[in-house]
Design a protein around this motif. Structure first.
Motif, mmCIF file in Angstrom:
data_model
loop_
_atom_site.group_PDB
_atom_site.id
_atom_site.type_symbol
_atom_site.label_atom_id
_atom_site.label_comp_id
_atom_site.label_asym_id
_atom_site.label_seq_id
_atom_site.Cartn_x
_atom_site.Cartn_y
_atom_site.Cartn_z
ATOM 1 N N TRP A 42 1.034 -1.339 0.047
ATOM 2 C CA TRP A 42 0.047 0.083 -0.073
ATOM 3 C C TRP A 42 0.791 1.086 0.049
ATOM 4 O O TRP A 42 0.674 2.232 -0.732
ATOM 5 N N ALA A 43 1.834 1.182 1.011
ATOM 6 C CA ALA A 43 2.697 2.363 1.020
ATOM 7 C C ALA A 43 3.535 2.542 -0.322
ATOM 8 O O ALA A 43 3.553 3.619 -0.702
ATOM 9 N N ASP A 44 4.184 1.546 -0.615
ATOM 10 C CA ASP A 44 5.115 1.660 -1.859
ATOM 11 C C ASP A 44 4.335 2.333 -3.205
ATOM 12 O O ASP A 44 4.756 3.023 -3.904
ATOM 13 N N TYR A 45 3.096 1.578 -3.358
ATOM 14 C CA TYR A 45 2.222 2.114 -4.529
ATOM 15 C C TYR A 45 1.374 3.388 -4.298
ATOM 16 O O TYR A 45 1.094 4.135 -5.270
ATOM 17 N N GLY A 46 1.228 3.696 -2.980
ATOM 18 C CA GLY A 46 0.155 4.853 -2.544
ATOM 19 C C GLY A 46 -1.164 4.650 -2.650
ATOM 20 O O GLY A 46 -1.842 5.422 -2.921
ATOM 21 N N LEU A 47 -1.418 3.448 -2.330
ATOM 22 C CA LEU A 47 -2.886 2.931 -2.224
ATOM 23 C C LEU A 47 -3.233 3.277 -0.599
ATOM 24 O O LEU A 47 -2.469 3.216 0.176
ATOM 25 N N PRO A 48 -4.703 3.523 -0.406
ATOM 26 C CA PRO A 48 -5.088 3.881 0.914
ATOM 27 C C PRO A 48 -5.051 2.488 1.590
ATOM 28 O O PRO A 48 -5.167 1.313 0.980
#
Length: 195
Positions: free
Chosen positions: A24-30
């Motif tokens: 989530w963090a690496d991709y920028g997903l909630p």
């Protein structure tokens, strides 16, 4: 640098058992988003091969990966998957990809061992873990083979032509044939053994 499907698998193996927080963090997903596709994107990114997944762009939507594979002629027959190929699943057989993983190994003609993000036994598409799974092609909508770099290989004919030219240059320079170079000896070996 040579990128192969095995190098992608080696990267994916390091995350077996992990949950979605990193992806989530690496991709920028909630937090709480479906992340199977973000997992695959991140594995290619961490392996230094971003351009081989979705042309280096981001997508967390499996149907977009299928469209990209079709548009770029990357789809391979369901029985011909190799390590590092993308495998997309259609659980309810409605023609829309629901989940994605990476083929680790073909176990049988219609059976693959995969590494997938956001899966679990009992929850194939939103299980929250990176896992190895065994999958039958009856749930697969397509297999996509990224254009991995392959080491350049020289054919026997090309090698022989190259060595003939090289040895002619040596002869033109007056290199005595009784003091053959290692290259000439290699050429002689190849021509004598017909490799």
């Amino acid at each position: 640098r040579v990128m192969t499907g095995d190098k992608i698998i080696d990267t994916a193996k390091r995350y077996l058992g992990d949950g979605g927080a990193k992806f989530w963090a690496d991709y920028g997903l909630p937090k709480g988003s479906h992340w199977c596709c973000a997992f695959v994107w991140d594995i290619f990114r961490m392996a230094g091969a971003s351009e081989l997944f979705y042309a280096g762009k981001k997508t967390a939507y499996c149907p977009e990966v299928v469209n990209w594979g079709r548009k770029n002629d990357l789809i391979v027959p369901l029985t011909e998957g190799r390590p590092g190929d993308l495998i997309l699943f259609d659980w309810n057989h409605d023609g829309v990809a629901d989940h994605i993983g990476i083929i680790e190994k073909q176990l049988d003609k219609n059976i693959y061992r995969t590494i997938e993000g956001n899966t679990a036994v009992g929850n194939d598409s939103n299980g929250g873990e990176v896992m190895r799974r065994t999958r039958d092609t009856n749930t697969v909508c397509c297999i996509i083979r990224p254009r991995y770099y392959e080491e350049e290989k020289m054919s026997y004919a090309d090698f022989k032509e190259y060595m003939d030219k090289y040895n002619a240059e040596l002869a033109a320079k007056g290199v005595p044939q009784d003091k053959k170079s290692w290259q000439y000896q290699a050429w002689e070996f190849v021509t004598m053994t017909d490799i």
